[in-house]
Structures are given as C-alpha cells and as structure tokens.
Design an enzyme around this catalytic site. Structure first.
Site, PDB file in Angstrom:
ATOM      1  N   ALA A  66       0.862  -1.180   0.000  1.00  0.00           N
ATOM      2  CA  ALA A  66       0.000   0.000   0.000  1.00  0.00           C
ATOM      3  C   ALA A  66       0.895   1.226   0.000  1.00  0.00           C
ATOM      4  O   ALA A  66       2.081   1.135   0.321  1.00  0.00           O
ATOM      5  CB  ALA A  66      -0.879  -0.021   1.246  1.00  0.00           C
ATOM      6  N   GLY A 105       0.475  -5.112   0.583  1.00  0.00           N
ATOM      7  CA  GLY A 105      -0.667  -5.050  -0.321  1.00  0.00           C
ATOM      8  C   GLY A 105      -0.335  -5.603  -1.701  1.00  0.00           C
ATOM      9  O   GLY A 105      -1.225  -6.108  -2.397  1.00  0.00           O
ATOM     10  N   GLU A 108      -0.701  -9.196  -1.411  1.00  0.00           N
ATOM     11  CA  GLU A 108      -2.136  -9.467  -1.198  1.00  0.00           C
ATOM     12  C   GLU A 108      -2.904  -9.395  -2.514  1.00  0.00           C
ATOM     13  O   GLU A 108      -3.800 -10.200  -2.770  1.00  0.00           O
ATOM     14  CB  GLU A 108      -2.700  -8.478  -0.166  1.00  0.00           C
ATOM     15  CG  GLU A 108      -2.151  -8.748   1.230  1.00  0.00           C
ATOM     16  CD  GLU A 108      -2.588  -7.717   2.246  1.00  0.00           C
ATOM     17  OE1 GLU A 108      -2.251  -6.521   2.042  1.00  0.00           O
ATOM     18  OE2 GLU A 108      -3.241  -8.067   3.231  1.00  0.00           O
ATOM     19  N   GLU A 128       3.988  -5.735   6.934  1.00  0.00           N
ATOM     20  CA  GLU A 128       3.204  -4.700   7.621  1.00  0.00           C
ATOM     21  C   GLU A 128       3.541  -4.604   9.098  1.00  0.00           C
ATOM     22  O   GLU A 128       3.518  -3.520   9.686  1.00  0.00           O
ATOM     23  CB  GLU A 128       1.703  -4.972   7.458  1.00  0.00           C
ATOM     24  CG  GLU A 128       1.153  -4.688   6.066  1.00  0.00           C
ATOM     25  CD  GLU A 128       1.292  -5.841   5.085  1.00  0.00           C
ATOM     26  OE1 GLU A 128       2.085  -6.779   5.340  1.00  0.00           O
ATOM     27  OE2 GLU A 128       0.605  -5.815   4.042  1.00  0.00           O
TER      28      GLU A 128
HETATM   29  N1  3HC Z   1       4.603   3.490   0.197  1.00  0.00           N
HETATM   30  C1  3HC Z   1       5.092   4.687  -0.118  1.00  0.00           C
HETATM   31  N2  3HC Z   1       6.402   4.892  -0.386  1.00  0.00           N
HETATM   32  C2  3HC Z   1       7.221   3.836  -0.343  1.00  0.00           C
HETATM   33  C3  3HC Z   1       6.767   2.547  -0.008  1.00  0.00           C
HETATM   34  C4  3HC Z   1       5.376   2.387   0.260  1.00  0.00           C
HETATM   35  N3  3HC Z   1       4.843   1.213   0.546  1.00  0.00           N
HETATM   36  N4  3HC Z   1       7.807   1.703  -0.047  1.00  0.00           N
HETATM   37  C5  3HC Z   1       8.881   2.426  -0.388  1.00  0.00           C
HETATM   38  N5  3HC Z   1       8.543   3.713  -0.559  1.00  0.00           N
HETATM   39  C6  3HC Z   1       9.422   4.813  -0.975  1.00  0.00           C
HETATM   40  C7  3HC Z   1      10.501   5.095   0.054  1.00  0.00           C
HETATM   41  O1  3HC Z   1      10.055   6.000   1.029  1.00  0.00           O
HETATM   42  C8  3HC Z   1      11.594   5.674  -0.820  1.00  0.00           C
HETATM   43  O2  3HC Z   1      11.267   7.017  -1.071  1.00  0.00           O
HETATM   44  P1  3HC Z   1      12.429   8.110  -1.239  1.00  0.00           P
HETATM   45  O3  3HC Z   1      13.267   7.644  -2.382  1.00  0.00           O
HETATM   46  O4  3HC Z   1      11.688   9.361  -1.471  1.00  0.00           O
HETATM   47  O5  3HC Z   1      13.171   8.092   0.076  1.00  0.00           O
HETATM   48  C9  3HC Z   1      11.458   4.916  -2.122  1.00  0.00           C
HETATM   49  O6  3HC Z   1      10.139   4.363  -2.109  1.00  0.00           O
HETATM   50  C10 3HC Z   1      12.451   3.789  -2.304  1.00  0.00           C
HETATM   51  O7  3HC Z   1      12.417   2.979  -1.144  1.00  0.00           O
HETATM   52  P2  3HC Z   1      13.741   2.378  -0.518  1.00  0.00           P
HETATM   53  O8  3HC Z   1      14.766   3.431  -0.353  1.00  0.00           O
HETATM   54  O9  3HC Z   1      13.311   1.630   0.705  1.00  0.00           O
HETATM   55  O10 3HC Z   1      14.194   1.400  -1.664  1.00  0.00           O
HETATM   56  P3  3HC Z   1      14.814  -0.053  -1.573  1.00  0.00           P
HETATM   57  O11 3HC Z   1      15.044  -0.471  -2.962  1.00  0.00           O
HETATM   58  O12 3HC Z   1      15.931  -0.075  -0.602  1.00  0.00           O
HETATM   59  O13 3HC Z   1      13.664  -0.982  -0.937  1.00  0.00           O
HETATM   60  C11 3HC Z   1      11.462  -1.879  -0.661  1.00  0.00           C
HETATM   61  C12 3HC Z   1      12.467  -1.203  -1.619  1.00  0.00           C
HETATM   62  C13 3HC Z   1      11.985  -3.266  -0.245  1.00  0.00           C
HETATM   63  C14 3HC Z   1      10.178  -2.035  -1.382  1.00  0.00           C
HETATM   64  C15 3HC Z   1      11.306  -1.023   0.604  1.00  0.00           C
HETATM   65  O14 3HC Z   1      11.051   0.308   0.220  1.00  0.00           O
HETATM   66  C16 3HC Z   1      10.204  -1.452   1.513  1.00  0.00           C
HETATM   67  O15 3HC Z   1      10.400  -2.346   2.315  1.00  0.00           O
HETATM   68  N6  3HC Z   1       9.034  -0.786   1.417  1.00  0.00           N
HETATM   69  C17 3HC Z   1       7.942  -0.978   2.321  1.00  0.00           C
HETATM   70  C18 3HC Z   1       7.195  -2.234   2.017  1.00  0.00           C
HETATM   71  C19 3HC Z   1       6.022  -2.356   2.921  1.00  0.00           C
HETATM   72  O16 3HC Z   1       6.093  -2.138   4.121  1.00  0.00           O
HETATM   73  N7  3HC Z   1       4.884  -2.719   2.347  1.00  0.00           N
HETATM   74  C20 3HC Z   1       3.697  -2.853   3.100  1.00  0.00           C
HETATM   75  C21 3HC Z   1       2.979  -1.553   3.124  1.00  0.00           C
HETATM   76  S1  3HC Z   1       1.579  -1.560   4.179  1.00  0.00           S
HETATM   77  C22 3HC Z   1       0.408  -2.413   3.314  1.00  0.00           C
HETATM   78  O17 3HC Z   1       0.656  -2.890   2.247  1.00  0.00           O
HETATM   79  C23 3HC Z   1      -0.928  -2.472   3.966  1.00  0.00           C
HETATM   80  C24 3HC Z   1      -1.831  -3.463   3.309  1.00  0.00           C
HETATM   81  O18 3HC Z   1      -1.673  -4.715   3.939  1.00  0.00           O
HETATM   82  C25 3HC Z   1      -3.237  -3.042   3.406  1.00  0.00           C
END
Ligand code: 3HC
Ligand code: NAI
Length: 693
Positions: A66, A105, A108, A128
């Site tokens: 998400a 997400g 998912e 998450e």
């Molecule tokens: N939403 C918004 N922005 C995000 C994001 C997300 N889910 N994931 C990454 N970003 C942004 C980062 O803030 C960063 O922004 P910036 O360049 O402006 O600082 C950019 O994307 C690149 O991210 P990274 O520097 O972390 O890049 P990497 O290549 O090192 O890693 C990644 C990529 C493994 C995808 C890592 O970013 C990550 O772990 N992201 C989060 C994943 C996550 O937690 N997903 C679950 C979200 S909650 C959800 O899905 C709820 C659902 O169940 C309903």
C-alpha cells in the site's frame, strides 16, 4: 498499448491482456494505481477478445505494498479490498507476474490472482508488522490457506522477505520464470491456462490448510510463548496472530471482517504512527542538503584499520563481510593475534549456528591481513583508527598515517568523545578526515554516526554514506561535539539514573521502568554489561561514587559475576542486597534526603533531559533533522521502535509538558536542566520537532 491513466497501461498480445503498473519508485498502491487497475481489469474482463490477463509491473519491482504516505489521510477513491474483489472475481484466468519485492498489499493483490509466476530473484513478504500494522487486505486470511498456519504465523509476524524458490516450494508461486524473461513466461503461462481451461483458482476457497489447524489452539499458544521476548511491547504481532486464528476458526468473509477491525485498531494507535515515522526517518538520513546525490565519491577498494581491539575487530568484520579486503595494524604481536583470533571465533560461532558455511569463514579470514606497521596501509583508500581513547595517541597515529598513505585517501576516527577537528589538525589533509563512529558490537549494531568535522570535504562525506550502505549500516551525519548525538544524550540519562538512586530509587527500579518503557535493558544493566571499571583505576579510586565503591569491592559488572546486580551462571541479573547496602551507606554518608520516587518520575527524569539535549543538538546544527536523532536512538541504543525515537516521543507527549518539567527541575536542581532555546520556542508556538525543517 493504451494508457488507462498515468500509472496503468492495458495492452493485448493475441488473446492475453497485459495490465502494466508503472508508478515509481516501488509501484505502491496509491489511489491512482488502485483506480487504474480497477478500470483495466473491468475493461479486460469485458473485452471479448481477451481470454486471460497478466498483471505485471515496470521498474525495479512488483507492487511493494500500500502507499504508506496515504495512511492517516482521509480515504480517496476505490479501496484496496474492492480492487481485490474485482481481480479475484474476474471471469478469466488472472496471472500475477512478480519480480523484485512483492510485499504487503502487493502480495495481497497477487494472492487474488488465480496464478502467480515469478523470476527467481523475487522476494515475497507481508512486512506490515514492521510498520505497526497487519496485512489488511486479506493477507492474514489468504496466506495461511496456501502456506499453512505455522508458516503464515512466521512470515506475517516477522515480515521477512521470502525468496522465490522457497515460495515456489510452498505453493505461493506456481511457476518460476527464467530471470529477465518474466513477461514471456507469464504470457506463456496464461496461454497454457487458456488452452487447458485451467480453473479460476481462488485462494479464498481453499480451506484444507486452515481446517487442519482447527481444534489445535496449542499452535497459537506455543507460538506466542516462543516469541514473547521478540514481541514484547509491540501490539501488531499479537493482532496478526489473532487474525490468523480467525482464518482458522471463522469462515473466510468473517475472517476478513476480523482482519479489518484489527487493522483499523492498529492504524488508529500510536505504535503504527511511530513505526511508519521510523520507516521514513531511516530513508531520510541519506539526504544531506548540501551533499547532493551526484556528489563525486572516492572509490574504496581496500580498507585499513588501526587497532584490533573490541572495536577494530568488529569494524574489520563489516568490510570482510562485504568482500572488501582489510589490513589491520596493531602495536604488538600478541594484540594482533588476539584480535584476529576473536574475529575468527566470531565467524566460527556464526557458522556453528548455521548462518554461514566453513568456506565462508575462510573466505572472510582471507580478506583480513594483519600487520604491525602502519606502512602497510600505504595503498588503502580508507583508514579507520580504533586505538585507545586518548587524544595524544590518536594524534600521533594520524600524523604518521598522513605521511604514509596516498593522497586522496580518507582518514577516519572511531573516537567516541574526542574532538574530530583536533585530530584532523594533526594532518595536512583535514578535508580528508572524518569520524566514523561505530557502535559495539560493531559487526552487529546497524548504526554508524558519520562525524563531519569543520573541514571535511563533501565527497568524503558522500563516500562515507555510500560505504555505510554497502556494509549494511544506517548512517546518520552528525557534527563534532562531546559524544556526538547518541552518547551526548545518553549522558543525560545516565546522570539522572545515578541521581535518582541517590535520591531514593534502587537501580532495579530505574531499570524496570525503562525496560517497561521498551528498552531491552536499563542503564544499570547496561553498565554491568559494559563493565563498571571502564575508565576506573584502583589507584585513584576514592569511593566517591557508588560505582567506585562497587569496583573497589571487585564488583565490576557481569564479567566478575557481580556489579549493581548479582549474576548467576546464566548471567541472569538479581537485585543485590550487597549493592542495596552499599547504596544505603552511601546515601547516609552523603547526607542526602531519601524519598519515595514514583515510576512516572523515574521515566520523566531519564527521558526528558535527553529530549532537551536532542533539542540542543538540533539548535546547534549538529544534526540535520530531529528524525536523524531518532534514527540514532532506534539503531544504536535500543529505543523502542513503537515509540518512534526520543524526539518523536517528545512531540507525542507534548513539548509544553517536557518544557514545564525541565523548568520545574531547573528551579529545584540547577542549570543542568536548563531548557534549550529551541524547546522553549517550539513549545511557545505549539509546534513540534517534526515541524522544524
Ligand atoms: N509506500 C510509499 N512509499 C514507499 C513505499 C510504500 N509502501 N515503499 C517504499 N517507498 C518509498 C521510500 O520511502 C523511498 O522514497 P524516497 O526515495 O523518497 O526516500 C522509495 O520508495 C524507495 O524505497 P527504498 O529506499 O526503501 O528502496 P529499496 O530499494 O531499498 O527498498 C522496498 C524497496 C523493499 C520495497 C522497501 O522500500 C520497503 O520495504 N518498502 C515498504 C514495504 C512495505 O512495508 N509494504 C507494506 C505496506 S503496508 C500495506 O501494504 C498495507 C496493506 O496490507 C493493506
Ligand atoms: P580496545 O582497548 O579494545 O582496543 C584498542 C586497541 O588499539 C588495542 O588492541 C591496542 O593494542 C591498539 N592500539 C593502541 N595504540 C595503537 C597504535 N598506536 N597502533 C596500533 N594499535 C594500537 O578499545 P576499543 O574499545 O576497541 O576502543 C577503540 C576506540 O573506539 C576508542 O576510541 C573508543 O572510544 C572507540 N569506541 C569504543 C566503543 C566501545 O564500546 N568499546 C564504541 C564506539 C567507539
């Protein structure tokens, strides 16, 4: 190819529709992506020529989750679950084509496709929990239906990224595609699905694995028990477990309802806000306003380390782990031998635990070369000094290094407290001198304080930050000052912890309050672990502090089996009647008035002065932003992630409250509690540290 909107394309190859997401950087499920996907799926479903649909992403990854930046804002457009229903109910086979990281997400959504194809480098996960949430779009209900309850518990409460081959073995991925040929493989799979009239397989309908766990509540009880320590203080893991219990005990739709309720509860709570803040804070630290990303860097192919003690050895391991050759220089052969054998022992222990092979141990040891002369560092690109914490010795080392190492090589010091500017002045190349303050154990702790001295050149800073990433550290740029950011704030907590004991609290009271707050250990347990005799000498000891008295009695901490606490053979700390007596005698001698001290006061007295010190660091420009200070505390000192960091916590409880207490204590106990001007200003303006940009 037709653009459905600015982030979604729809095209058709023969009878297969291809829906492509292109929303950099990580194809997160923003409102635009959800909206575009919904429309694309509806169009493809309605298109008479289309027999199957491939969902694929451009860029470096499949949907990574998400869009976290939308959390906490009013919902916009179509919800994620509605999109998932559209995908799952598509009357034609839907194949998700995965690469990069299919997370949260993203996974998912993929679980709502009827089939999943992935390249071998893909990783799947539901992370998450790491941002204080649970998979709120069906992940807790669908994942156990594929991988089974035990694996789902593990994946969802750890948030770990599982490699594609393991996902394929568990049935989470139906087919592995050749690397770099995902699109072709997904298309071929789709054609096959059409040709073989494969069923529209819905994960929601496959109940065998959850039914197998029904009537076995011990699965959950055992899991909770085994992980109690890891989950301590966090709300999200327990909510994740409850959702998986619901998947086992309730029909799918009711399980989805339960997941929703628990998700909303977590989302409203302060822990998820703190953990999301930490997620972004750890990504902000790399952004240095006057050192832009295109700043040139110095290539670092060979590293030198001076001193093979506690820190030098650990620091060397970081580079060997990253495949960078290291030369370690010691003053005496015994010290060198000891240092290298400690490194080997650490690696062998890791291998014994199954986390590396014997071959890996040898490979790393081969990258480490010992030496007794600084001359052997002539060809290094970066030299890190980790000798005794003594200015004269450090200056001497820097003076000599300056004459030996090649022009353009970076000279770094690992000093904890000494003035990096003074060290730099011992050389003819102050612009190439920087502080690299690693934390103990240096091969384990993720934090690196990068210390910018007055003359440090931007490319040197850029190199240090880049190198930190390469060796898996989180680097925070700080300015020169006694104890930089972390230790400077820690000193406040330590001072108050000691003072509280003189006023009437016991060390174990202070430690209990701070561990209940969420620290892995309290200040006195930490002192016992580090050794009470750090910086103590028998000759000069005058029983002037409780610590000195303990050392004089040979209670020097864990290593002597006793310090503030008594320790048994398992190193379990027990409040010590001997220490209690020492404290009582000490208080009586000093004539201090003893009183009952509440847990609340212990917490406030230990934490608020730290927040105030953080404000001073900010105000003096020794840290770029408040969140950088929080990253220091999260990664270097065990600050509980669900409380964001000291500065976030200050904002959370209210800066006016912190200020009021500081003023009260200043009037009672003096200027050590004087509030920083920044704290005064922000409190007066009803603003937060987060507002300071
Ligand atoms: N939403 C918004 N922005 C995000 C994001 C997300 N889910 N994931 C990454 N970003 C942004 C980062 O803030 C960063 O922004 P910036 O360049 O402006 O600082 C950019 O994307 C690149 O991210 P990274 O520097 O972390 O890049 P990497 O290549 O090192 O890693 C990644 C990529 C493994 C995808 C890592 O970013 C990550 O772990 N992201 C989060 C994943 C996550 O937690 N997903 C679950 C979200 S909650 C959800 O899905 C709820 C659902 O169940 C309903
Ligand atoms: P240590 O005492 O374990 O190791 C220092 C090593 O340097 C010894 O092995 C000594 O023989 C060697 N040495 C001394 N002079 C030398 C010289 N001229 N040439 C080559 N080798 C020499 O000390 P430790 O704990 O590793 O600390 C090193 C530095 O790291 C200090 O500046 C300390 O403040 C800093 N530091 C220590 C941390 C800790 O937790 N121990 C944490 C972060 C920084």
């Amino acid at each position: 190819m037709t653009a459905v909107n600015d982030v979604i394309d729809l095209s058709r190859e023969g009878e297969i529709a291809v829906i492509t997401v292109n929303s950099p950087p990580v194809n997160a499920l923003s409102a635009r992506v959800r909206e575009g996907l919904t429309e694309a799926f509806r169009k493809a479903a309605a298109d008479g020529e289309t027999k199957a649909i491939v969902l694929i992403c451009d860029g470096k990854t499949f949907i990574a989750g998400a869009d976290i930046t939308e959390f906490g804002k009013p919902p916009v457009g179509i919800g994620l679950r509605d999109l998932e229903d559209v995908i799952e109910c598509t009357p034609k086979p839907v194949i998700a084509a995965l690469h990069g990281t299919a997370l949260g997400g993203g996974l998912e959504v993929a679980l709502c496709a009827h089939y999943r194809v992935a390249v071998p480098s893909t990783k799947c996960g539901l992370p998450e929990v790491n941002i204080g949430l649970l998979p709120g779009a069906g992940g807790t209900q669908r994942l156990p239906r594929i991988v089974g309850v035990e694996m789902a518990l593990d994946m969802i409460t750890s948030g770990r990224h599982v490699p594609a081959n393991q996902c394929a073995a568990m049935g989470l991925i139906d087919e592995l595609a050749p690397e770099g040929r995902l699109r072709e493989a997904a298309l071929a799979f789709a054609r096959k699905a059409v040709a073989e009239t494969r069923p529209l397989r819905k994960v929601r309908d496959s109940n065998a694995k959850v039914e197998a766990a029904r009537g076995h509540p011990e699965i959950f009880a055992n899991f909770r028990k085994a992980n109690a320590r890891r989950f301590r203080g966090f709300k999200a893991p327990e909510a994740c477990i409850q959702c998986i219990e619901a998947a086992v005990n309730l029909p799918f739709d009711e399980g989805m309802k339960r997941e929703r309720e628990l998700f909303v509860e977590l989302q409203k709570g302060s822990q998820s806000k703190a953990q999301q803040y930490a997620f972004f804070a750890e990504r902000e630290v790399w952004k240095i306003p006057d050192v832009p990303v295109d700043t040139p860097t110095v290539p670092v192919n060979r590293v030198g380390i001076v001193g093979a003690g506690t820190m030098g050895g650990g620091i060397a391991m970081n580079f060997a782990n990253a495949g960078i050759p290291v030369t370690i220089v010691e003053a005496k052969p015994e010290a060198l031998e000891r240092g290298l054998s400690v490194i080997r022992r650490n690696y062998v222990n890791t291998a014994r635990k199954g986390r590396m092979t014997g071959g890996d141990v040898e490979k790393r040891m081969e990258l480490l070369k010992g030496s007794l002369t600084l001359d052997d560092l002539a060809n290094c690109d970066l030299i890190i000094e980790a000798v005794f914490e003594n200015m004269d010795i450090k200056k001497d080392v820097f003076r000599k290094l300056d004459a030996i190492v090649k022009p353009g090589a970076i000279l770094a010091t690992n000093t904890s407290y000494l003035d990096t500017n003074e060290i730099a002045r011992a050389t003819q190349r102050p612009e190439f001198v920087i502080g690299l303050h690693f934390f103990s154990p240096a091969n384990v702790m993720r934090l690196l304080e990068v210390v910018r001295a007055d003359k440090t050149a931007n490319p040197v800073i850029a190199t240090a930050m880049q190198l930190a990433k390469r060796i898996g550290k989180i680097a925070v740029l700080v300015g020169v000052g006694y104890g930089f950011a972390g230790n400077r704030m820690l000193a406040q907590r330590q001072r108050e912890a000691n003072r509280l004991v003189l006023e009437g609290a016991m060390p174990w009271d202070v430690d209990r309050v701070l561990t209940e707050f969420g620290f892995p250990m309290g200040p006195f347990q930490m002192s016992d672990l580090a050794g009470l005799d750090l910086g103590w000498s028998k000759e000069t000891s005058k029983s002037s502090t409780i610590r000195e008295v303990l050392c004089e009695m040979d209670r020097r901490g864990q290593k002597t089996g006793a310090g503030f606490y008594d320790y048994d053979e398992n190193r379990t700390p027990k409040p010590s009647p001997i220490t209690a007596k020492i404290i009582e005698d000490f208080r009586a001698r000093s004539g201090a008035a003893v009183r009952q001290i509440s847990d609340e006061e212990i917490l406030e007295r230990c934490i608020y002065p730290m927040i105030n010190e953080g404000a001073k660091i900010l105000e003096e420009g020794k840290a770029i932003r408040a969140s950088d200070i929080d990253v220091v505390w999260l990664n270097g000192y065990g600050w509980p992630r669900y409380r964001g960091g000291p500065m976030w916590y200050g904002d959370f409880i209210g800066l006016d409250k912190v200020l009021a207490r500081m003023r009260e204590w200043q009037s009672q106990m003096g200027d050590e509690f004087k509030a920083s001007a920044l704290l005064e200003r922000l409190a007066a303006e009803h603003r937060t540290f987060g507002d300071v940009k």
